[in-house]
Design a protein around this motif. Sequence first.
Motif, mmCIF file in Angstrom:
data_model
loop_
_atom_site.group_PDB
_atom_site.id
_atom_site.type_symbol
_atom_site.label_atom_id
_atom_site.label_comp_id
_atom_site.label_asym_id
_atom_site.label_seq_id
_atom_site.Cartn_x
_atom_site.Cartn_y
_atom_site.Cartn_z
ATOM 1 N N GLU A 127 14.146 -5.291 -10.750
ATOM 2 C CA GLU A 127 15.143 -6.445 -10.179
ATOM 3 C C GLU A 127 16.019 -5.846 -8.842
ATOM 4 N N ASP A 128 16.009 -4.673 -9.040
ATOM 5 C CA ASP A 128 16.996 -3.919 -7.749
ATOM 6 C C ASP A 128 16.026 -3.543 -6.708
ATOM 7 N N GLY A 129 14.816 -3.302 -6.984
ATOM 8 C CA GLY A 129 13.903 -2.588 -5.794
ATOM 9 C C GLY A 129 13.930 -1.049 -6.282
ATOM 10 N N MET A 130 12.791 -0.461 -5.566
ATOM 11 C CA MET A 130 12.826 0.969 -6.049
ATOM 12 C C MET A 130 13.096 1.848 -4.719
ATOM 13 N N SER A 131 13.494 2.818 -4.771
ATOM 14 C CA SER A 131 13.558 4.037 -3.774
ATOM 15 C C SER A 131 12.397 4.822 -3.951
ATOM 16 N N ILE A 132 11.958 5.066 -2.588
ATOM 17 C CA ILE A 132 10.509 6.031 -2.503
ATOM 18 C C ILE A 132 11.047 6.833 -1.199
ATOM 19 N N ILE A 133 10.120 7.579 -1.000
ATOM 20 C CA ILE A 133 10.032 8.673 0.177
ATOM 21 C C ILE A 133 8.660 8.600 0.806
ATOM 22 N N VAL A 134 8.662 9.199 2.087
ATOM 23 C CA VAL A 134 7.431 9.600 2.957
ATOM 24 C C VAL A 134 7.085 10.833 2.629
ATOM 25 N N ALA A 135 5.975 11.091 1.921
ATOM 26 C CA ALA A 135 5.309 12.320 1.702
ATOM 27 C C ALA A 135 5.161 13.169 2.861
ATOM 28 N N LYS A 136 5.323 14.445 2.886
ATOM 29 C CA LYS A 136 4.922 15.139 4.246
ATOM 30 C C LYS A 136 3.426 15.663 3.969
ATOM 31 N N ARG A 137 3.024 15.680 2.744
ATOM 32 C CA ARG A 137 1.332 15.768 2.646
ATOM 33 C C ARG A 137 0.475 14.673 2.870
ATOM 34 N N PRO A 138 -0.389 14.796 3.821
ATOM 35 C CA PRO A 138 -1.241 13.661 4.093
ATOM 36 C C PRO A 138 -2.143 13.271 3.014
ATOM 37 N N ARG A 139 -2.759 12.158 3.070
ATOM 38 C CA ARG A 139 -3.669 11.849 2.078
ATOM 39 C C ARG A 139 -5.151 12.500 2.555
ATOM 40 N N VAL A 140 -5.963 13.032 1.386
ATOM 41 C CA VAL A 140 -7.127 13.461 1.868
ATOM 42 C C VAL A 140 -7.937 12.338 2.358
ATOM 43 N N PRO A 141 -8.715 12.768 3.757
ATOM 44 C CA PRO A 141 -9.502 11.917 4.390
ATOM 45 C C PRO A 141 -10.841 11.438 3.759
ATOM 46 N N VAL A 237 7.105 0.013 8.645
ATOM 47 C CA VAL A 237 7.366 -0.050 7.237
ATOM 48 C C VAL A 237 8.759 0.184 7.279
ATOM 49 N N LEU A 238 9.438 1.080 8.103
ATOM 50 C CA LEU A 238 10.642 1.316 8.024
ATOM 51 C C LEU A 238 11.653 0.109 8.523
ATOM 52 N N GLU A 239 11.068 -0.480 9.302
ATOM 53 C CA GLU A 239 11.636 -1.870 10.033
ATOM 54 C C GLU A 239 11.555 -3.002 9.438
ATOM 55 N N ALA A 240 10.585 -2.896 8.550
ATOM 56 C CA ALA A 240 10.282 -4.115 7.698
ATOM 57 C C ALA A 240 11.228 -5.055 6.819
ATOM 58 N N ASP A 241 11.100 -6.448 6.951
ATOM 59 C CA ASP A 241 12.024 -7.009 6.049
ATOM 60 C C ASP A 241 11.878 -6.763 4.670
ATOM 61 N N GLU A 242 10.747 -6.585 4.342
ATOM 62 C CA GLU A 242 10.480 -6.394 2.667
ATOM 63 C C GLU A 242 9.155 -5.352 2.624
ATOM 64 N N ILE A 253 5.960 -4.263 -7.264
ATOM 65 C CA ILE A 253 7.396 -3.970 -7.355
ATOM 66 C C ILE A 253 7.759 -3.854 -5.805
ATOM 67 N N GLY A 254 9.052 -4.329 -5.564
ATOM 68 C CA GLY A 254 9.764 -4.174 -4.356
ATOM 69 C C GLY A 254 10.456 -2.908 -4.245
ATOM 70 N N VAL A 255 10.361 -2.674 -2.941
ATOM 71 C CA VAL A 255 10.985 -1.301 -2.441
ATOM 72 C C VAL A 255 12.428 -1.367 -1.586
ATOM 73 N N SER A 256 13.359 -0.895 -2.129
ATOM 74 C CA SER A 256 14.693 -1.113 -1.558
ATOM 75 C C SER A 256 15.260 -0.104 -0.658
ATOM 76 N N HIS A 257 14.805 1.194 -0.625
ATOM 77 C CA HIS A 257 14.959 2.146 0.111
ATOM 78 C C HIS A 257 13.728 3.206 0.331
ATOM 79 N N ILE A 258 13.538 3.506 1.581
ATOM 80 C CA ILE A 258 12.603 4.793 1.828
ATOM 81 C C ILE A 258 13.318 5.865 2.335
ATOM 82 N N GLY A 259 13.508 6.719 1.867
ATOM 83 C CA GLY A 259 14.308 8.185 2.196
ATOM 84 C C GLY A 259 15.900 7.635 2.305
ATOM 85 N N GLU A 260 16.125 7.694 3.335
ATOM 86 C CA GLU A 260 17.652 7.456 3.737
ATOM 87 C C GLU A 260 17.739 5.941 4.196
ATOM 88 N N LYS A 261 16.473 5.407 4.628
ATOM 89 C CA LYS A 261 16.507 3.950 5.186
ATOM 90 C C LYS A 261 16.639 2.905 4.274
#
Length: 290
Positions: A127-141, A237-242, A253-261
């Motif tokens: 209902e309210d959206g989910m808070s997530i972060i950006v991981a420092k660890r990259p995805r295995v290529p 992603v950080l500047e997206a509307d949604e 599921i919707g995202v409401s925050h990414i880190g502080e953003k």
Amino acid sequence: MSKIWLDGKFVESSKAKVSVFDHGLLYGDGCFEGIRIYNGRILKLRSHLVRMFESAAAIRLQPGYSIDAIEEAVRETVKINQQKDGYIRLVFTRGKGTLGLNPFLCPTATVFIIVESIKLYPDEMYEDGMSIIVAKRPRVPAKCLDPQVKSLNYLNNILAKIEAIDAGVLEAIMLNLDGEVSECTGDNIFIVKDGAISTPPVSSGILNGITRRLVIEDIAPALEHSVNERTILLDEVLEADEVFLTGTACEVIGVSHIGEKVIGIGKVGPITHDFENQFRTMVAENAPED
Ligand code: PMP
């Protein structure tokens, strides 16, 4: 107590055991699928089985059963557990072997099917959206380990998930080695900007999620939208509307925050809402099993 299908037999869950010499345990050598049951129908069962057999073929694992035999076993396990809505975990491991890496010294794969209930995230998050972060660890290529192989070796994702949990949230965006957005630890990612929906392409090093494909091929067209598969940079992603995530377990599921953003209005946006509702209606009414 649920009943587990283990190597061709039903076993009480407390008695369903795998050897300590199983290479699935010793080396993460094996593959799996997570599948949902909605109102008695198994969403995209065939697509999950095809992906499972492709994962197995990619790691040269022979499960010892045909795809149709596994389909029947999955349906029987759902039936015996009387699960109308729930989650299926299908696992192939390399099987019992010696204490060396050689997979070909494991004569017989271990195959099991668990059917359980699932609730990944609380209702408020939808209902309210989910808070997530950006991981420092990259995805295995993909050159090192193709993300299309849903292998039992999820440490890359688990370590990024630990970063998320340490930051007080439950999911993390992972970038590839070129710094492009790939996916989250267990979900695919979509962004909406000025009404246009985009998602990273398979070439960004993602699992081509079955929910992702359902969104692109069925849900978006039903809502008269289209999805552009293109390289996405983190700033977009950080500047997206949604921003929203898709996966078998999280659905849409919707995202409401990414880190502080704060993302967009800091709540689930209107397009995400429509996608969530369309997904729910589709699976409740008549989940496609193809
Ligand atoms: N990415 C990763 C890394 C995953 O593990 C998953 C599935 N848990 C997804 C995306 C979503 O894929 P699907 O929609 O097929 O569940």
